[in-house]
Scaffold this motif. Structure first.
Motif, short mmCIF file in Angstrom:
data_model
loop_
_atom_site.label_atom_id
_atom_site.label_comp_id
_atom_site.label_asym_id
_atom_site.label_seq_id
_atom_site.Cartn_x
_atom_site.Cartn_y
_atom_site.Cartn_z
N UNK A 124 31.99 -23.55 38.95
CA UNK A 124 32.73 -22.33 38.60
C UNK A 124 32.85 -22.21 37.09
N UNK A 125 33.22 -23.31 36.43
CA UNK A 125 33.37 -23.30 34.98
C UNK A 125 32.05 -22.95 34.30
N UNK A 126 30.96 -23.53 34.77
CA UNK A 126 29.66 -23.29 34.16
C UNK A 126 29.17 -21.87 34.42
N UNK A 127 29.52 -21.29 35.56
CA UNK A 127 29.12 -19.92 35.84
C UNK A 127 29.84 -18.94 34.91
N UNK A 128 31.10 -19.21 34.62
CA UNK A 128 31.81 -18.38 33.64
C UNK A 128 31.11 -18.47 32.29
N UNK A 129 30.72 -19.69 31.90
CA UNK A 129 29.99 -19.85 30.64
C UNK A 129 28.65 -19.12 30.69
N UNK A 130 27.93 -19.22 31.80
CA UNK A 130 26.65 -18.51 31.94
C UNK A 130 26.84 -17.01 31.75
N UNK A 131 27.94 -16.47 32.26
CA UNK A 131 28.22 -15.04 32.09
C UNK A 131 28.39 -14.70 30.61
N UNK A 132 29.18 -15.51 29.90
CA UNK A 132 29.36 -15.28 28.47
C UNK A 132 28.06 -15.43 27.71
N UNK A 133 27.26 -16.43 28.06
CA UNK A 133 25.98 -16.65 27.39
C UNK A 133 25.07 -15.44 27.58
N UNK A 134 25.07 -14.84 28.77
CA UNK A 134 24.24 -13.67 29.01
C UNK A 134 24.64 -12.52 28.10
N UNK A 135 25.93 -12.32 27.89
CA UNK A 135 26.37 -11.26 26.98
C UNK A 135 25.94 -11.57 25.55
N UNK A 136 26.06 -12.82 25.13
CA UNK A 136 25.63 -13.20 23.78
C UNK A 136 24.13 -12.98 23.61
N UNK A 137 23.35 -13.41 24.59
CA UNK A 137 21.89 -13.23 24.53
C UNK A 137 21.53 -11.77 24.33
N UNK A 138 22.12 -10.90 25.14
CA UNK A 138 21.77 -9.49 25.09
C UNK A 138 22.34 -8.80 23.86
N UNK A 139 23.47 -9.24 23.37
CA UNK A 139 24.00 -8.68 22.13
C UNK A 139 23.02 -8.91 20.98
N UNK A 140 22.41 -10.09 20.94
CA UNK A 140 21.40 -10.38 19.91
C UNK A 140 20.21 -9.43 20.04
N UNK A 141 19.75 -9.22 21.27
CA UNK A 141 18.57 -8.38 21.47
C UNK A 141 18.86 -6.92 21.15
N UNK A 142 20.07 -6.46 21.46
CA UNK A 142 20.41 -5.05 21.35
C UNK A 142 21.02 -4.68 20.00
N UNK A 143 21.29 -5.66 19.16
CA UNK A 143 21.96 -5.37 17.91
C UNK A 143 23.45 -5.14 18.06
N UNK A 144 24.02 -5.65 19.15
CA UNK A 144 25.46 -5.55 19.38
C UNK A 144 26.14 -6.83 18.91
N UNK A 145 27.42 -6.93 19.15
CA UNK A 145 28.17 -8.10 18.70
C UNK A 145 28.92 -8.74 19.86
N UNK A 146 28.62 -10.01 20.08
CA UNK A 146 29.36 -10.84 21.04
C UNK A 146 29.02 -12.27 20.67
N UNK A 147 29.99 -13.00 20.19
CA UNK A 147 29.75 -14.36 19.69
C UNK A 147 30.13 -15.39 20.74
N UNK A 148 29.76 -16.66 20.52
CA UNK A 148 30.13 -17.71 21.48
C UNK A 148 31.63 -17.91 21.63
N UNK A 149 32.43 -17.37 20.73
CA UNK A 149 33.87 -17.48 20.86
C UNK A 149 34.51 -16.16 21.27
N UNK A 150 33.69 -15.20 21.70
CA UNK A 150 34.22 -13.89 22.08
C UNK A 150 34.59 -13.79 23.55
N UNK A 151 34.60 -14.90 24.25
CA UNK A 151 35.23 -14.89 25.57
C UNK A 151 36.12 -16.12 25.69
N UNK A 152 37.20 -15.93 26.40
CA UNK A 152 38.20 -16.98 26.58
C UNK A 152 38.44 -17.19 28.07
#
Length: 315
Positions: free
Chosen positions: A118-146
């Motif tokens: 469960x913990x790792x799936x939450x992290x995977x969700x955040x990582x997906x947002x970070x990955x796509x923010x990089x591709x799209x020119x958006x902003x979401x950093x590794x500390x942007x989810x709690x």
């Protein structure tokens, strides 16, 4: 956010560490348990293999700041390591004013328990947002989810089977930049569902979100503040709720979406929430701006995770 773009993140960290080491500590403090592959995608994405990352993690381990455990679901012979802070490591970064204070610190026993996935799936969700923010020119950093953020939904302590708090699996912040340059800052409540609980239990969590949307703390006087919803002290607008499904087959997950829509339709409070449901695979493969989400109320036309129809631009 890669290693090359995290110079400001490394400030106010324990001295005597490499820059990458200073970045890894707050990430592990905030997210509690992270796989080597997740850390690689977040902090050294331009390296083909995480050789340097593993070297720095081992240095932190020798220094008594982090430790690791094997992933329970890994294949025999070469289990993936999951990393977490020791008590010493947590103390080393807990003073940092840029980090939310974490009352809960993971123990070696918890790190090796069935809560891993469960913990790792939450992290995977955040990582997906970070990955796509990089591709799209958006902003979401590794500390942007709690993770595991508690919100009070009633006064007093829990009694009579009614919980006093609604606990989101995570609260995630994302800034989207449209083609015309307009920027939109969004907050999401994230609920991860690995299909390990009955749909009715997940529907009960949705009802808790609905209670939080309208919860007004009891006040001693009839002042203006006594009619102010509690969420307004934390968010500029009430966050969207994104349910991320993973685990079984696509057919099982599709049935789960339909069951959730039926349960949401039966509860007028839940129908007022802005809720989208998607799968982790769709989020990872197509990104948040693609039509990957289904609203739980009203029109079932696929939308992006911002709940704009047909994956169109954010309003």
């Amino acid at each position: 956010m890669s290693l090359e773009t995290t110079e400001s993140t490394a400030s106010a960290r324990p001295a005597g560490l490499s820059r990458l080491g200073q970045i890894l500590l707050p990430a592990l403090y905030q997210h509690r348990l992270m796989a080597t592959s997740q850390l690689h995608r977040l902090f050294t994405p331009h390296a083909r293999r995480p050789v340097y990352l593993r070297q720095k993690l081992q240095e932190l381990r020798v220094g008594g700041l982090v430790d690791a455990t094997a992933r329970r679901t890994a294949r025999r012979g070469n289990p993936e390591l999951l990393w977490y802070l020791t008590a010493r490591g947590a103390d080393a970064v807990a003073y940092d004013p840029t980090l939310p204070r974490r009352g809960y610190r993971i123990s070696p026993q918890a790190a090796g328990s069935q809560l891993q996935e469960h913990t790792l799936t939450v992290v995977d969700t955040g990582v997906a947002f970070v990955d796509w923010a990089r591709r799209l020119g958006d902003e979401c950093s590794p500390l942007d989810w709690e993770p595991e953020v508690a919100h009070r939904i009633r006064d007093g302590e829990s009694r009579g089977g009614t919980e006093a708090f609604m606990i989101a699996d995570a609260v995630l912040r994302y800034t989207h930049t449209a083609a015309d340059g307009r920027r939109r800052m969004l907050s999401f409540f994230i609920e991860v569902d690995r299909a390990t609980m009955q749909t009715t239990r997940l529907a009960a969590k949705l009802a808790a979100y609905a209670r939080y949307q309208h919860y007004v703390p009891a006040g001693g006087s009839r002042s203006r503040s006594s009619t102010r919803e509690a969420w307004r002290d934390h968010y500029p607008a009430f966050p969207r709720l994104l349910i991320v499904l993973t685990g079984p087959s696509d057919r099982v997950l599709a049935n789960r979406v339909q069951d959730l829509r039926a349960l949401a339709a039966a509860d007028p409070r839940v129908s007022q929430l802005a809720v989208g449901v998607t799968t982790l695979r769709l989020l990872q493969d197509k990104g948040p701006l693609a039509p990957i989400a289904t609203r739980l109320s009203g029109d079932a036309t696929p939308t992006d995770v911002f709940l704009n129809p047909s994956g169109g631009p954010c309003a």
